[in-house]
Structure formats: C-alpha cells, structure tokens
Design a protein around this motif. Sequence first.
Motif, PDB file in Angstrom:
ATOM      1  N   PRO A   1       0.828  -1.214   0.000  1.00  0.00           N
ATOM      2  CA  PRO A   1       0.000   0.000   0.000  1.00  0.00           C
ATOM      3  C   PRO A   1       0.858   1.258   0.000  1.00  0.00           C
ATOM      4  N   ALA A   2       0.805   2.015  -1.090  1.00  0.00           N
ATOM      5  CA  ALA A   2       1.536   3.280  -1.186  1.00  0.00           C
ATOM      6  C   ALA A   2       0.737   4.375  -0.492  1.00  0.00           C
ATOM      7  N   VAL A   3       1.430   5.247   0.238  1.00  0.00           N
ATOM      8  CA  VAL A   3       0.776   6.247   1.065  1.00  0.00           C
ATOM      9  C   VAL A   3       1.303   7.631   0.703  1.00  0.00           C
ATOM     10  N   ASN A   4       0.392   8.565   0.396  1.00  0.00           N
ATOM     11  CA  ASN A   4       0.734   9.971   0.192  1.00  0.00           C
ATOM     12  C   ASN A   4       0.371  10.745   1.455  1.00  0.00           C
ATOM     13  N   ASN A   5       1.318  11.536   1.964  1.00  0.00           N
ATOM     14  CA  ASN A   5       1.122  12.224   3.237  1.00  0.00           C
ATOM     15  C   ASN A   5       1.240  13.732   3.057  1.00  0.00           C
ATOM     16  N   ILE A   6       0.542  14.470   3.925  1.00  0.00           N
ATOM     17  CA  ILE A   6       0.664  15.924   3.980  1.00  0.00           C
ATOM     18  C   ILE A   6       0.560  16.360   5.429  1.00  0.00           C
ATOM     19  N   CYS A   7       1.474  17.228   5.837  1.00  0.00           N
ATOM     20  CA  CYS A   7       1.442  17.779   7.185  1.00  0.00           C
ATOM     21  C   CYS A   7       0.390  18.887   7.223  1.00  0.00           C
ATOM     22  N   THR A   8      -0.600  18.759   8.114  1.00  0.00           N
ATOM     23  CA  THR A   8      -1.725  19.700   8.147  1.00  0.00           C
ATOM     24  C   THR A   8      -1.684  20.662   9.316  1.00  0.00           C
ATOM     25  N   ALA A   9      -0.927  20.340  10.381  1.00  0.00           N
ATOM     26  CA  ALA A   9      -0.899  21.244  11.530  1.00  0.00           C
ATOM     27  C   ALA A   9       0.367  21.004  12.347  1.00  0.00           C
ATOM     28  N   ILE A  10       0.973  22.101  12.792  1.00  0.00           N
ATOM     29  CA  ILE A  10       2.088  22.051  13.738  1.00  0.00           C
ATOM     30  C   ILE A  10       1.823  23.123  14.779  1.00  0.00           C
ATOM     31  N   GLU A  11       1.415  22.726  15.962  1.00  0.00           N
ATOM     32  CA  GLU A  11       1.140  23.661  17.042  1.00  0.00           C
ATOM     33  C   GLU A  11       2.413  23.909  17.825  1.00  0.00           C
ATOM     34  N   GLU A  12       2.757  25.175  18.014  1.00  0.00           N
ATOM     35  CA  GLU A  12       3.963  25.529  18.748  1.00  0.00           C
ATOM     36  C   GLU A  12       3.841  25.097  20.202  1.00  0.00           C
ATOM     37  N   PRO A  13       4.968  24.871  20.871  1.00  0.00           N
ATOM     38  CA  PRO A  13       4.922  24.475  22.284  1.00  0.00           C
ATOM     39  C   PRO A  13       4.168  25.497  23.125  1.00  0.00           C
ATOM     40  N   GLY A  14       3.296  25.003  24.002  1.00  0.00           N
ATOM     41  CA  GLY A  14       2.507  25.852  24.882  1.00  0.00           C
ATOM     42  C   GLY A  14       2.214  25.133  26.174  1.00  0.00           C
ATOM     43  N   PRO A  15       1.192  25.560  26.898  1.00  0.00           N
ATOM     44  CA  PRO A  15       0.859  24.904  28.171  1.00  0.00           C
ATOM     45  C   PRO A  15       0.542  23.421  28.012  1.00  0.00           C
ATOM     46  N   SER A  16      -0.079  23.065  26.869  1.00  0.00           N
ATOM     47  CA  SER A  16      -0.417  21.654  26.638  1.00  0.00           C
ATOM     48  C   SER A  16       0.620  20.942  25.782  1.00  0.00           C
ATOM     49  N   GLY A  17       1.728  21.616  25.453  1.00  0.00           N
ATOM     50  CA  GLY A  17       2.761  20.999  24.632  1.00  0.00           C
ATOM     51  C   GLY A  17       2.460  21.170  23.156  1.00  0.00           C
ATOM     52  N   SER A  18       3.429  20.838  22.312  1.00  0.00           N
ATOM     53  CA  SER A  18       3.237  20.923  20.865  1.00  0.00           C
ATOM     54  C   SER A  18       2.434  19.742  20.361  1.00  0.00           C
ATOM     55  N   LEU A  19       1.890  19.864  19.158  1.00  0.00           N
ATOM     56  CA  LEU A  19       1.081  18.799  18.565  1.00  0.00           C
ATOM     57  C   LEU A  19       1.303  18.797  17.060  1.00  0.00           C
ATOM     58  N   LEU A  20       1.576  17.629  16.505  1.00  0.00           N
ATOM     59  CA  LEU A  20       1.723  17.460  15.064  1.00  0.00           C
ATOM     60  C   LEU A  20       0.512  16.724  14.521  1.00  0.00           C
ATOM     61  N   GLU A  21       0.103  17.085  13.306  1.00  0.00           N
ATOM     62  CA  GLU A  21      -0.990  16.367  12.650  1.00  0.00           C
ATOM     63  C   GLU A  21      -0.673  16.223  11.173  1.00  0.00           C
ATOM     64  N   TRP A  22      -0.880  15.029  10.659  1.00  0.00           N
ATOM     65  CA  TRP A  22      -0.722  14.816   9.232  1.00  0.00           C
ATOM     66  C   TRP A  22      -1.773  13.841   8.733  1.00  0.00           C
ATOM     67  N   VAL A  23      -2.050  13.942   7.455  1.00  0.00           N
ATOM     68  CA  VAL A  23      -3.072  13.119   6.796  1.00  0.00           C
ATOM     69  C   VAL A  23      -2.387  12.203   5.800  1.00  0.00           C
ATOM     70  N   SER A  24      -2.799  10.942   5.790  1.00  0.00           N
ATOM     71  CA  SER A  24      -2.236   9.941   4.877  1.00  0.00           C
ATOM     72  C   SER A  24      -3.339   9.426   3.967  1.00  0.00           C
ATOM     73  N   ILE A  25      -3.093   9.474   2.680  1.00  0.00           N
ATOM     74  CA  ILE A  25      -4.035   8.989   1.670  1.00  0.00           C
ATOM     75  C   ILE A  25      -3.436   7.749   1.019  1.00  0.00           C
ATOM     76  N   LEU A  26      -4.146   6.615   1.069  1.00  0.00           N
ATOM     77  CA  LEU A  26      -3.660   5.383   0.461  1.00  0.00           C
ATOM     78  C   LEU A  26      -4.029   5.360  -1.012  1.00  0.00           C
ATOM     79  N   GLN A  27      -3.036   5.099  -1.863  1.00  0.00           N
ATOM     80  CA  GLN A  27      -3.275   5.073  -3.304  1.00  0.00           C
ATOM     81  C   GLN A  27      -4.059   3.844  -3.728  1.00  0.00           C
ATOM     82  N   ASN A  28      -3.752   2.691  -3.136  1.00  0.00           N
ATOM     83  CA  ASN A  28      -4.436   1.445  -3.508  1.00  0.00           C
ATOM     84  C   ASN A  28      -4.843   0.719  -2.234  1.00  0.00           C
ATOM     85  N   PRO A  29      -5.872   1.213  -1.536  1.00  0.00           N
ATOM     86  CA  PRO A  29      -6.217   0.653  -0.232  1.00  0.00           C
ATOM     87  C   PRO A  29      -6.811  -0.744  -0.283  1.00  0.00           C
TER      88      PRO A  29
END
Length: 738
Positions: free
Chosen positions: A667-695
Amino acid sequence: MTGRTDGPEGEAPTGATVLARRVSVRGVVEAFGQSLGSVFFIGQPWLGLLLWGALLSRPALALFALCGLLSGVLVRGILRVQDAPGLGGGVKANALLTAVVTGWMIGPMGMPWAQQLVLAAAAAMAAALVTAALMRVLVRSFLPVLLWGYCLVAAMLFSICPDCTVRAAYTMPVWPMPTDALGWLGSFLRSMASLMYSPHAVAGVLVCIAVVLWSRAMFLAGLAGWLGGVLLSLGFQRLGLSFVWLPLSYNYFIAGMALGAVIFLPGRLSLPVAAVAGALTAFFGLVLQYVLGWSATSYLPVSSALVIWVGMGALTLAGERAIVERNAMPGEPPEQRWWVEAYWRARYGRPVPLFAVPVTGELQIAQGFDGRISHTGIYRHALDFHRSPAAEAVGGSIWGAAVTAPAPGTIERAHDGVVDNPLGVSNYAEKWGNHVVIRLDAGGWAMLAHLQQGTVAVVPGARVETGSYLGRVGNSGRSPVPHLHLQLQGSPEPGAATRPFRLANYFTAEAPAAALTRWHASAVPPEGEVLVLAQANPVVYNTLVGMAPGTAVWTSEVQGDIPRVFNPGQAHVQQLQVRIDSLGEQVLDAGQQGRLVLALDPDALRVMALDDASAPLLRLLAMGAVSMPYAARVGTRWSDVAPVVPGGGWWRPWALLLAPYRPHPFPAVNNICTAIEEPGPSGSLLEWVSILQNPGASGPHKLTCQFAPLRGPVKLQAEFATGVLTFRLLSFEPAPTV
C-alpha cells in the motif's frame, strides 16, 4: 501419594534438568529433521521429521537412513564442518541418501543385516567425505553443494554391481503411464518420494505437506517445474524417443523449486523460470539416459543439479538487471524473505549509497544521470549542481558556496592547485580541476570536483562525517561555468567508472516555479530539478524524538460499518507497552496481538516493521504513521510505502504467497502535514493526513494521525468506504528511564 517423581526421593526436576532435556530434544530434532529437510530446501527441522515419516513407508530403508545419518554425523564431527541449511544437501543429507541407496541395492541379495549395515555405513562415509571436499572446493563459489556427493558414490555403486541394481529395480512397484486425472495425481505424489526410494502416494503426500507448510511459494515453483518437465517429456515420447522419465520426474520438481523460489526469490517471472528449469531438467535426463545407456545413474538427481548450476550461472550474468533476484537467505521461507527484500526496495530502491546534498541553498540539477553533455558511458552516474534561476537572481551564482561531505568516510585524494577558469572557458588538461575523493564507510569513493583554487580544506587520511566542510564551489578543470560535480566511483582514481547513488533528505517542488514542499527520503533528481537540502524543524524534531517508554491505553470509537479485519469488536480498550529495544528502536507491543517497531532515523521517524500484528490499532498506525520527516512544515508532502502484509488470520500465508505475483503488493501512502502547534501549556502537537493510493476492498482510504511529545501518537482516525474508526490515547504512564 500419586504423581511423577523425576529427581531423587521424589524431588521435582530442576531448571537445569529441564533445559538439558530441551537441548537434547532440539539436538535430536535438528539432526534428523535438517538432514532430510535440506534435501527439499526446508529450513525447519520439525518439518523435516515428516520426511522421515515418508521413509518409514519402507522400514528397512529407514534403518539404513539412520545408519547413514550416524555416519554423516561422525564424519562431520571428525572434520569439524558445518552443514548450511537451505542449500539442497549437506554432509548428513548426502551420507543418509547414500546409505538408503546402498540398502535398496543390496537388500534383495539376502546378505546378513550386519554386513548390509557395514556396507551402507562405508558408502555413507565415502559420500560424506566427498561432500566435505566439495564444500571446501566451492567455498568461494556461488554454487551450492547439493547432492553431488550422493550422486558420485551412488554412480560408483551402480557400476560395481549392476546386477544388484537390476534386482532392486524389480522390487519396486510397477509405475504405469497415467491416463486420467487420478493417475496423474498419483504419479505426481509418487514422484515426490522417489528421491528416497519410497515411490508411494502416502509418502508423497507427507513430502508435499512438509514443503507446503514450509513455503507455499516453493511448492508452487516446484509444481511449475514438474509440469514443465512432464510436458517436454511427453513431447519427446511423441517424437518416438525412448525415454523412461517417470522415475526421474522428481528432478523436475527440485529444479523448479530451487530456481523459482529458493536460490532466487519468487516473483512474476519466477514461475516461468521454474517451468523452463523443469523442462531443461527433462532434456538433461533424456541425454543422460542415452549417454549412460539407460543406467540407473540417469535416475539420480544429476539432471536437476546440473540445471541448478547452469541456471544460477545464466541468471546472474545480467547482474542488477537480471530477471530474477538472488535470495541472500535461502534458509528462510522464500515468500517471507521476498517480502522483506521487496518492501525495502519499494521504499528505497535498490541498495546503493545515499548522499546528502553537499551545498546549502536552492539548487538546480544542471546535468543528471545519463546527461546530454558529459554524463555518459562510464560517467553516467553523476550530478552537476548550479544555483536555481530564482536563487541566482537574488544571491548570484553558486561560485564560492561551501561544499560539505555527502557521506562519512576518509579523504583518499585532495587536489588544490588548478587555476579557476574564466566564464565560458574550460581547462581540458585538468579535467576534474580541484577535487576531493572520499573513501566511503559504506563502500566506494565519492568525488567532488571543480572546486575553487585555494579553498580545499582537507588532506588525505583525514576523517570526515556527513556535513564536514571540504572547500568551496569553483570553476576549475573542464568547467565553463561555476558548478559542483558529484559522483560515486568504484576506485579512487579520478575518472574511474561511476556507480549509482541517490540523494537523501531534500525538498523539491510539486510543479515548476512552485514552492519546495515535496520531501524526498531518497531519490535520483532528474536534470532540471530544483531542490534544497531539508533542514530539521525544531518543533517537529523535538516532538518526534521525545516519545518515551511507558504504558499507553487507547480507546476506540466506531461510526458506520468497519471491515472485520480492522474492527476492534467489543474490545474498545487497547493497551500498548512502549519500550526501547537494544537497537534503540521504539517498540509498540500489544502482546499476542503483535508489535510495531519505530526507528528514529537521522532524517525522520519511520515504521520499520509490523510483526504478526492482528491489533487494528497497530495495523492502522503502520499505514498512517509510516514516516514523518523532521523537516516537515505545514503543507509538506511526502510519499512512502507501508509494511503491511495483505490479509490476516488464516488467509495471511496465502495472501503472502500471491503477493510476489501482484503488480502493486504494497500500500503506497501519500502524506501531507496539516498542523504544527507551537509548544505551549499543553505541549506541541503534530498532525498529518495519509491517503492510500491502492487501499484495497477492506483498507482505509484516509488516515489522520496526531503526535504529541512524550506520549507519541495520541489520535488516529481511519476513514473507510462505509465508516470511520477513531482511536484516542486515554492515558499514558511513563516508565522510569534511569
């Protein structure tokens, strides 16, 4: 008082006693199972015991086999040689089969048992010695020993006592030419056990079971070889040639199995290779029968051994361009080894050295592999770097840019005495100009050429790491405009033949004149490509590398209909033990439901392996979090391949069998980073979306993954055609780290 007492005065057995028993049992199983299992390329000794069951269909031959095994063990111990499993034979296997053929020959003579066993032991020792000698001769060769020791000694025995061979042949059951489907099935099963002189259907069934349990791909390749040999044999008979092929048809199976799945990995071309191997074995068998005057020697595994050697030589002539790939681990089930090799090749390409981009800033490939001007012939694997038009308009040309080492190694050559050229002029007397040659730790030599006079800052013998300063870009040698030439070569002399390599960890644009947002873990940039070295994003880097060991508890929520293979059912809570193994890799362990291995590579966090995972959370993480580059920014895109074995449960071994013959098994996966929250009281948070080409029919088409410091993945949402499955981290208890 009842119960078993194993120690003195009813004491329970100690741990040492139990361990000794296990070791002794394992030693016996390996001695018996490996000796016959290696004949059929089976690397699991327990499955080799099934082949002894086939021998027991004729108990007298099983006794001779035991005599041969003991003789082989004795010779191996005296000579201190080791049998390598998976190579189609060894000292013990050759000795065992030689004792069996000796017993088969002299059995009808009415000789006392003691004399028969002595003769069998002597013949077995001779075969063991011949095999050991061949192992020594072939130690530096790519050719396996196979059953040549057995064949040579058996041929001598047939020559010494041809009457014995004739009498023994009359004791074998009649083998008529099959005329219907049931007859062909019976002939196939009988042929499977003919190598052990037990041509009975029941014995053949046991052989088939052992091969299938070890490797379905191996059995399929053997069957293709058997059918290819049978078809050609029938063709010879139609031509009126005298050919008694049924008793030697087991050779067709062995040759097909060896070349189609064991010595070379299974794949889309392996089944035709196996069929051709079987047909060629039939041809060699016919020739041997005519040359040897229909001697019993022609029924030995000589024809299959010849085809295996010929096939190995022919199929490796093309090197990396060969139609099949050599199996580096023949002692493993072929389809499992194929999965490992094919997955890493799909992810990274063929194993070649990786080079970091040696100049910072925005660059353009002025001339790439197989370039239009000078990157041809033996120099075709090279890259020339210029400044991109946009960067040149702002900051000028690449002249004077700092050049750094593309990989770790030791300086082999450093030349710094060539005057730089005026624009538009080349120095053909000093082709490479000022240059540096690095002997790489990974093998080969990297050359960086056309450097600026007086800037080379290294000397031969100096140690450099990736990113170490070497000098500055100039215009020396055959260089009409300032640029940097980079190549990998097979020897240290400037101008040596080049070898393939790839650039690692860089950005390119999705379209001409667009922003550089496409991240590449490794690739060969084409001519004209604009790229820039990927620099780590501190927020992303600190978030990914800060994942701590501990106990994670996840909860799941289902909306709509979820395919059964991913549906958590009533188990809405999943506990994972997060630990760091001896290699420094992060292991997400779900116990009997499998484990997921993550590695903190120099450029990214990557999923490295998914081991026997039935837990839906682990399977989905392997697709949604397959990789995350440290250099990611919002909008960064990248592609990867998930290490997910198709199917699950009882279907998994059969899905793995079919995978080598599918055009896109991963399964080939295409990814895109959608959010990077800077460090704060709750800490940083990364979010990315993965789209499968042939699921596939049951796989998700979209996954959203969130990652937080210390805790690692905290949310995973999988979208299927008919529903959504969401996992959330409920709690995380860090483990003590000191």
